[in-house]
Structures are given as C-alpha cells and as structure tokens.
Write an enzyme that holds these catalytic residues in place. Sequence first.
Site, PDB file in Angstrom:
ATOM      1  N   HIS A 235       0.758  -1.139  -0.055  1.00 61.96           N
ATOM      2  CA  HIS A 235      -0.033  -0.073   0.004  1.00 61.96           C
ATOM      3  C   HIS A 235       0.725   1.249   0.136  1.00 61.96           C
ATOM      4  O   HIS A 235       1.916   1.085   0.989  1.00 61.96           O
ATOM      5  CB  HIS A 235      -0.970   0.134   1.291  1.00 61.96           C
ATOM      6  CG  HIS A 235      -1.476   1.462   1.322  1.00 61.96           C
ATOM      7  ND1 HIS A 235      -2.631   1.679   0.856  1.00 61.96           N
ATOM      8  CD2 HIS A 235      -1.287   2.447   2.214  1.00 61.96           C
ATOM      9  CE1 HIS A 235      -2.896   2.915   1.124  1.00 61.96           C
ATOM     10  NE2 HIS A 235      -2.190   3.485   2.051  1.00 61.96           N
TER      11      HIS A 235
ATOM     12  N   CYS B  78      -4.106   1.845  -4.793  1.00 63.95           N
ATOM     13  CA  CYS B  78      -3.555   3.093  -4.152  1.00 63.95           C
ATOM     14  C   CYS B  78      -2.413   3.279  -4.800  1.00 63.95           C
ATOM     15  O   CYS B  78      -1.942   4.348  -4.923  1.00 63.95           O
ATOM     16  CB  CYS B  78      -3.192   2.650  -2.633  1.00 63.95           C
ATOM     17  SG  CYS B  78      -2.434   1.082  -2.131  1.00 63.95           S
TER      18      CYS B  78
END
Length: 165
Positions: free
Chosen positions: A35, A105
């Site tokens: 992430h 993301c």
Amino acid sequence: MAAQAVKLFIYDISKGMARQLAPMILGRSLDGIWHTSIVVYGEEFFFGGMGIESCPPHGTILGAPDNVVDLGSTEVPSNMFYEYLSQLGADSFKPDSYNLFEHNCNNFSAEAAEFLTGKSIPSYITDLPNEVLTTPMGQMLKSMLENTQVTPSSGHSTRNFNSKR
C-alpha cells in the site's frame, strides 16, 4: 512558494506474511503486498475504498511506513494539487472505481507522483498485481479478492477529495 519535498510512504499490508507464504501459495517469492501514499504539504494522500483521502503523515491505521522513498520536490502550489485531487476524485479515482488488482492505491500514488515531480514510483510496486496474476493461484485469488477494498483511514482527521458533481 518554496519547493516542497515529496515522499512515497510504502506499507507492507501483509506485515511480512507475503514473504513467508508467497513461495508456498504462489510458487514465487514476494517481498510484500504494498500500500502506498504520497506525502507532501504536511499531509499523507492515499486512495482506497473511500476514494482519495488525506490525513496527517503516519495518521492511517497502518501507522509508520515500512519504507520511505524520497521522490524529489515539487513547485506545484498546494491549491493546484488539491484541485487536481478533486478532479481525480470526481473522474478516475472515485470510491466505486477501486479495484485491488487493477486500480488501487499504487496507481493513485504513481499518478500523483508524476503530477508533482514528473517521476513515477518504483516499478516493483506497480508491477506486483501482474506478477501475482501470472500464477495459477493468483488467478484463483483474483476471483476471491477482486472486490476487496483497502481503507486505511483511522480516527485521525481525514479529508476526502471526491467531488459530488
């Protein structure tokens, strides 16, 4: 306006499990399941199941990043960047557009980094979904996890950049 430092925060959301289990599950090694977020103007910007959001650096439920990459600096004024985020939030990075393997993301971080610095983020991050999907187990996992959303918001103050146009 003085140039602003631009950082990439990298989190392993598997907390080390990918490194241990990927060889057995996928038949290949993975260093992590990434992430990412962009840190600039004293805020951490990220994309997840709630759309584009920001919070103070280290303000997500993920805590401190596993790695920080210096992407350089930007001369882009903060208000121009916020307008850019609002446009992205209304068009290509709406909450319902999130897809764990294809629009996540890391795609957001790559676009934001390009806008701010003219550089992207490391390819080992953006290439990870395709690496997983080239394995038979990756294809099985895709059908199971395709609608999974990562939402790293926390109790900290967050700002959402998804316009209601």
